[in-house]
Every structure is written in C-alpha cells, then in structure tokens.
Write a protein that holds these residues in place. Structure first.
Motif, PDB file in Angstrom:
ATOM      1  N   TYR A  73       0.817  -1.219   0.000  1.00  0.00           N
ATOM      2  CA  TYR A  73       0.000   0.000   0.000  1.00  0.00           C
ATOM      3  C   TYR A  73       0.855   1.276   0.000  1.00  0.00           C
ATOM      4  O   TYR A  73       0.335   2.360  -0.234  1.00  0.00           O
ATOM      5  N   TYR A  74       2.152   1.157   0.249  1.00  0.00           N
ATOM      6  CA  TYR A  74       2.995   2.364   0.317  1.00  0.00           C
ATOM      7  C   TYR A  74       3.042   3.151  -0.994  1.00  0.00           C
ATOM      8  O   TYR A  74       3.081   4.390  -0.951  1.00  0.00           O
ATOM      9  N   PRO A  75       3.043   2.523  -2.163  1.00  0.00           N
ATOM     10  CA  PRO A  75       2.964   3.333  -3.391  1.00  0.00           C
ATOM     11  C   PRO A  75       1.684   4.168  -3.455  1.00  0.00           C
ATOM     12  O   PRO A  75       1.691   5.288  -3.978  1.00  0.00           O
ATOM     13  N   ILE A  76       0.579   3.626  -2.925  1.00  0.00           N
ATOM     14  CA  ILE A  76      -0.677   4.386  -2.882  1.00  0.00           C
ATOM     15  C   ILE A  76      -0.567   5.514  -1.854  1.00  0.00           C
ATOM     16  O   ILE A  76      -1.013   6.640  -2.108  1.00  0.00           O
ATOM     17  N   LYS A  77       0.040   5.216  -0.703  1.00  0.00           N
ATOM     18  CA  LYS A  77       0.289   6.263   0.289  1.00  0.00           C
ATOM     19  C   LYS A  77       1.157   7.365  -0.300  1.00  0.00           C
ATOM     20  O   LYS A  77       0.969   8.547  -0.007  1.00  0.00           O
ATOM     21  N   GLY A  78       2.108   6.957  -1.152  1.00  0.00           N
ATOM     22  CA  GLY A  78       2.983   7.927  -1.803  1.00  0.00           C
ATOM     23  C   GLY A  78       2.201   8.897  -2.667  1.00  0.00           C
ATOM     24  O   GLY A  78       2.499  10.092  -2.696  1.00  0.00           O
ATOM     25  N   ILE A  79       1.202   8.369  -3.399  1.00  0.00           N
ATOM     26  CA  ILE A  79       0.358   9.232  -4.227  1.00  0.00           C
ATOM     27  C   ILE A  79      -0.389  10.233  -3.361  1.00  0.00           C
ATOM     28  O   ILE A  79      -0.420  11.438  -3.644  1.00  0.00           O
ATOM     29  N   GLU A  80      -0.999   9.752  -2.289  1.00  0.00           N
ATOM     30  CA  GLU A  80      -1.765  10.610  -1.391  1.00  0.00           C
ATOM     31  C   GLU A  80      -0.874  11.690  -0.771  1.00  0.00           C
ATOM     32  O   GLU A  80      -1.217  12.878  -0.755  1.00  0.00           O
ATOM     33  N   TYR A  81       0.271  11.260  -0.252  1.00  0.00           N
ATOM     34  CA  TYR A  81       1.185  12.184   0.437  1.00  0.00           C
ATOM     35  C   TYR A  81       1.748  13.221  -0.534  1.00  0.00           C
ATOM     36  O   TYR A  81       1.861  14.406  -0.205  1.00  0.00           O
ATOM     37  N   VAL A 103       5.100  -9.378 -14.039  1.00  0.00           N
ATOM     38  CA  VAL A 103       4.934  -8.296 -13.063  1.00  0.00           C
ATOM     39  C   VAL A 103       5.532  -8.694 -11.714  1.00  0.00           C
ATOM     40  O   VAL A 103       6.182  -7.880 -11.047  1.00  0.00           O
ATOM     41  N   ILE A 104       5.344  -9.959 -11.311  1.00  0.00           N
ATOM     42  CA  ILE A 104       5.886 -10.420 -10.032  1.00  0.00           C
ATOM     43  C   ILE A 104       7.411 -10.377 -10.036  1.00  0.00           C
ATOM     44  O   ILE A 104       8.042  -9.913  -9.071  1.00  0.00           O
ATOM     45  N   LEU A 105       8.014 -10.868 -11.124  1.00  0.00           N
ATOM     46  CA  LEU A 105       9.477 -10.864 -11.227  1.00  0.00           C
ATOM     47  C   LEU A 105      10.024  -9.438 -11.222  1.00  0.00           C
ATOM     48  O   LEU A 105      11.045  -9.156 -10.577  1.00  0.00           O
ATOM     49  N   GLN A 106       9.359  -8.549 -11.940  1.00  0.00           N
ATOM     50  CA  GLN A 106       9.788  -7.153 -11.941  1.00  0.00           C
ATOM     51  C   GLN A 106       9.629  -6.519 -10.560  1.00  0.00           C
ATOM     52  O   GLN A 106      10.479  -5.747 -10.115  1.00  0.00           O
ATOM     53  N   GLY A 107       8.541  -6.865  -9.894  1.00  0.00           N
ATOM     54  CA  GLY A 107       8.313  -6.331  -8.551  1.00  0.00           C
ATOM     55  C   GLY A 107       9.370  -6.792  -7.568  1.00  0.00           C
ATOM     56  O   GLY A 107       9.807  -6.020  -6.704  1.00  0.00           O
ATOM     57  N   PHE A 119       5.558  -4.402  -2.446  1.00  0.00           N
ATOM     58  CA  PHE A 119       5.746  -2.983  -2.771  1.00  0.00           C
ATOM     59  C   PHE A 119       6.106  -2.830  -4.242  1.00  0.00           C
ATOM     60  O   PHE A 119       5.553  -1.983  -4.953  1.00  0.00           O
ATOM     61  N   GLY A 120       7.040  -3.656  -4.694  1.00  0.00           N
ATOM     62  CA  GLY A 120       7.519  -3.563  -6.071  1.00  0.00           C
ATOM     63  C   GLY A 120       6.440  -3.850  -7.094  1.00  0.00           C
ATOM     64  O   GLY A 120       6.376  -3.191  -8.138  1.00  0.00           O
ATOM     65  N   ILE A 121       5.572  -4.815  -6.814  1.00  0.00           N
ATOM     66  CA  ILE A 121       4.502  -5.146  -7.759  1.00  0.00           C
ATOM     67  C   ILE A 121       3.571  -3.948  -7.969  1.00  0.00           C
ATOM     68  O   ILE A 121       3.244  -3.589  -9.103  1.00  0.00           O
TER      69      ILE A 121
END
Length: 276
Positions: free
Chosen positions: A30-38, A186-190, A226-228
């Motif tokens: 969820y931190y990438p989403i928190k990043g958008i909000e922040y 996507v999983i490997l990239q994440g 997080f990476g995904i």
C-alpha cells in the motif's frame, strides 16, 4: 518420481502461500498508494517533478509513438499465432511495457536521478527524519522540506544498467504466455524493483552489502509486494513519470516508518525495569 514431483509442488505452493501472507501482513503493497496521497497533499514535494516534467513527458511521448510505429505489427503477427483473438490486446500491453522500459531507462539515467533523490530526502525531512538525511547531504535553512536540501554528498540510486535492461527484455518473453505469463512478469519485476526503491535509505543508514542483503531477505515478501504495486503504476505510459516520483515518496514513507518503529523499540529496551 510422480510422488516426488507432487511433494515439490506442495512445498512450493506452501512457500508461496507463506510469502503471500507475509506480504499482506506487512502492508508494504500500500505504500505506493500512500505515496500518491502524500505527494498530492504536500505541494512542496512537487518541485523536483515540475522541474523535469516537460522534457520527461516529451521523451515518453516520442518513445511510445516510435515503438508503436516500428514494433507493433511484427509483434502482433507473432502473438496472433500464440494468443489468437487476444493478440490485439496482448500486443498493445507488450508495446506499452517495452515503451515504459526504454522510457524508464533513459529517464532515470539522464533526466531525473537527482530529482528522485531530492524527492526521497525531502519526504524524509517532512517526516522529521532530518538527522538521517544529513548523513548523505548538507541541510540548510528553508521554508519547506525541499528548500532545506543542500548539496548531495553522494548519489546512491543505482542507475538502470545494460544488465538490468537485458534481464527486463528477457522477462518480457513471458508476456507471450496468455495471462499467466503477464502475471509472472509483473511479479518478477516487482521482486527486483522493491529493494532498489530503498537504495537511498540503505546508503543513509551506511549499510554494508551483507547488511543490505540480510535486511532485504527478512523483508523479501514486503519488498516484492511494494515492487509489484510500484511496477504496475510505472507501466502506465507518460503518467509513469509522475508515478516514479510518487513511488519514491512511498518508499521514503516506508523508510520513515521503519525508523520510527526502530526508535520506539530502542526506547522501550532502554527503559529502566520497574522494581518488583
């Protein structure tokens, strides 16, 4: 032999199940989403992005148009054999992914590297982690977190090397497998993206290579989740430039939370024991 195969499959399923549970429990996805909000709430963090937005968007548009003109038809022909009617959608997604990769490689190597460092450090300063940031750059007087950032003492973000780019295009071949291949891609990239998002944090903490590896291994599921999320956001053409910055904000928020948790744990351990 069949019993041995079944045993291995069961073990792998259990391992994936445990990793998935750890990923969910960590909340790192969820931190990438928190990043958008922040990011959108704290306007001062926009400064590094706005300074690079026009050249970055121009580069992204140019790469995307070029890739569709040059690579769409031949790749669609191959995918039509493998995916049938789904080839149109699969090819569009594949070309967008390829365009995003080239864009990210050129962008992070030549345009926005320092801007991402400023964004990461500025987010930490806004979360009262100034002492941590001061280990990697000068801190000066300022009216907002970004204006307080002085000269960078070192540049930790590992740039996209040719090796990373080659590995990425090897992973792209998975997209020729309908649905399952894209999920694996996507999983490997994440898995690769997650730890790299904290490269600046590892440097500010002055971690050795072995310490970084141990730190990452303990949080492997969290970093992958997080990476995904971050990869899915950055795969969006053009808008990926904005998400590169919001993902950086999210990574810094996660680092700040780790620091606060560690500080609270140290304070708890250092409290004198009450007399019985």
């Amino acid at each position: 032999m069949s019993d041995k195969v079944k045993e291995i499959v069961i073990e792998e399923v259990e391992r994936v199940k445990i990793l998935a549970q750890e990923a969910v429990q960590s909340g790192a996805y969820y931190y990438p989403i928190k990043g958008i909000e922040y990011f959108f709430i704290h306007r001062s963090l926009w400064k590094p992005l706005t300074a690079k937005l026009v050249p970055a968007v121009s580069l992204g548009l140019g790469i995307t148009v070029f890739m569709f003109v040059v690579t769409y038809i031949p790749q669609a022909a191959v995918l039509a054999i493998l995916n049938g009617p789904l080839a149109v959608i699969s090819t569009i997604l594949l070309v967008l992914s390829e365009s995003s990769t080239l864009f990210s490689f050129l962008n992070k190597n030549f345009l926005i590297n320092d801007a991402l460092i400023d964004t990461f450090d500025g987010t930490l300063v806004s979360r009262n982690q100034t002492s941590l940031v001061s280990r990697g750059r000068q801190i000066r007087q300022g009216s907002d977190p970004i204006s307080k950032l002085g000269k960078i003492l070192s540049r930790p973000f590992a740039k996209c090397t040719p090796k990373v780019l080659i590995r990425y295009f090897m992973y792209l071949s998975l997209n020729f497998i309908p649905i399952v291949g894209t999920v694996l891609f996507v999983i490997l990239q994440g898995r690769e993206f997650g730890p790299s998002a904290h490269a600046r944090y590892f440097q500010l903490k002055d971690m050795s290579k072995s310490q970084r590896e141990e730190f990452i291994e303990k949080r492997r599921a969290a970093y992958t989740s997080f990476g995904i999320t971050a990869v899915l956001l950055e795969l969006i053409p053009i808008a990926g430039i904005i998400f590169a910055f919001t993902n950086t904000v999210g990574a810094a928020l996660w680092a700040a939370d780790i620091e606060e948790q560690d500080s609270a744990a140290r304070n708890f351990r250092n409290q004198p024991k009450k007399a019985e």
